[in-house]
Design a protein around this motif. Structure first.
Motif, PDB file in Angstrom:
ATOM      1  N   LYS A   9      83.015  55.742 100.018  1.00 25.81           N
ATOM      2  CA  LYS A   9      84.168  56.091 100.852  1.00 25.81           C
ATOM      3  C   LYS A   9      84.764  57.391 100.338  1.00 25.81           C
ATOM      4  O   LYS A   9      84.992  57.553  99.145  1.00 25.81           O
ATOM      5  N   GLY A  10      85.016  58.299 101.276  1.00 30.42           N
ATOM      6  CA  GLY A  10      85.609  59.575 100.906  1.00 30.42           C
ATOM      7  C   GLY A  10      86.725  59.947 101.840  1.00 30.42           C
ATOM      8  O   GLY A  10      87.042  59.222 102.796  1.00 30.42           O
ATOM      9  N   ASN A  11      87.307  61.077 101.561  1.00 34.91           N
ATOM     10  CA  ASN A  11      88.368  61.603 102.395  1.00 34.91           C
ATOM     11  C   ASN A  11      88.197  63.116 102.500  1.00 34.91           C
ATOM     12  O   ASN A  11      87.923  63.779 101.506  1.00 34.91           O
ATOM     13  N   GLU A  18      82.350  60.790  91.487  1.00 32.67           N
ATOM     14  CA  GLU A  18      82.633  59.507  90.853  1.00 32.67           C
ATOM     15  C   GLU A  18      84.049  59.072  91.225  1.00 32.67           C
ATOM     16  O   GLU A  18      84.827  59.857  91.791  1.00 32.67           O
ATOM     17  N   LYS A  19      84.405  57.838  90.916  1.00 33.06           N
ATOM     18  CA  LYS A  19      85.750  57.347  91.187  1.00 33.06           C
ATOM     19  C   LYS A  19      86.766  58.337  90.620  1.00 33.06           C
ATOM     20  O   LYS A  19      86.653  58.752  89.466  1.00 33.06           O
ATOM     21  N   LEU A  71      86.070  59.269 105.463  1.00 33.06           N
ATOM     22  CA  LEU A  71      84.630  59.446 105.571  1.00 33.06           C
ATOM     23  C   LEU A  71      83.924  58.216 105.016  1.00 33.06           C
ATOM     24  O   LEU A  71      84.245  57.765 103.916  1.00 33.06           O
ATOM     25  N   THR A  72      82.995  57.673 105.781  1.00 27.60           N
ATOM     26  CA  THR A  72      82.169  56.553 105.363  1.00 27.60           C
ATOM     27  C   THR A  72      80.721  56.916 105.664  1.00 27.60           C
ATOM     28  O   THR A  72      80.471  57.891 106.387  1.00 27.60           O
ATOM     29  N   ALA A 131      87.499  58.253  97.897  1.00 23.94           N
ATOM     30  CA  ALA A 131      88.606  57.383  98.303  1.00 23.94           C
ATOM     31  C   ALA A 131      88.321  55.920  97.969  1.00 23.94           C
ATOM     32  O   ALA A 131      89.017  55.029  98.441  1.00 23.94           O
ATOM     33  N   GLY A 132      87.293  55.667  97.159  1.00 25.69           N
ATOM     34  CA  GLY A 132      86.930  54.287  96.849  1.00 25.69           C
ATOM     35  C   GLY A 132      86.772  54.042  95.367  1.00 25.69           C
ATOM     36  O   GLY A 132      87.090  54.900  94.538  1.00 25.69           O
ATOM     37  N   ASP A 133      86.261  52.863  95.055  1.00 24.97           N
ATOM     38  CA  ASP A 133      86.049  52.475  93.665  1.00 24.97           C
ATOM     39  C   ASP A 133      84.636  52.779  93.185  1.00 24.97           C
ATOM     40  O   ASP A 133      84.353  52.710  91.996  1.00 24.97           O
TER      41      ASP A 133
END
Length: 111
Positions: A63-65, A41-42, A75-76, A94-96
């Motif tokens: 979106k991640g890292n 989760e966010k 990472l997408t 890495a996203g919302d």
């Protein structure tokens, strides 16, 4: 033989922000490996860690890292990554929205 859908597979809450599903394992017939799906989760992230087995990541949603060996890798959906034995690494959202990825490890990596 085993056929299912990720929405039908048990979800295990690992932390407040991380959920794990074991999609395919020796229980379903895949000898020696385990395919897991993690939902972050966010704000969700795994702790920095290393282990004596390699694994593969595949980004599914969001979106991640991947922080690995001192470097950040975005990472997408569709991103793939190979994490070698004993590499210091961490995966984070890495996203919302939620970040979902598949992780394949040897069976001993899911004990």
């Amino acid at each position: 033989m085993f056929v299912s859908h990720r929405d039908l597979i048990e979800k295990k809450q690992i932390s407040e922000y991380v959920t794990k599903q074991v999609l395919v394992s020796p229980k379903e017939g895949w000898k020696d490996h385990v395919m897991r799906m993690f939902t972050l989760e966010k704000g969700g992230k795994a702790p920095h860690h290393s282990h004596p087995w390699q694994h593969i990541l595949y980004a599914v949603e969001g979106k991640g890292n991947l922080f690995m060996e001192g470097k950040d890798y975005p990472l997408t959906p569709g991103s793939v990554a190979y994490v070698p034995d004993d590499a210091d690494h961490q995966v984070s959202n890495a996203g919302d929205e939620k970040f979902v990825f598949i992780c394949i490890v040897p069976e001993r990596g899911d004990q």
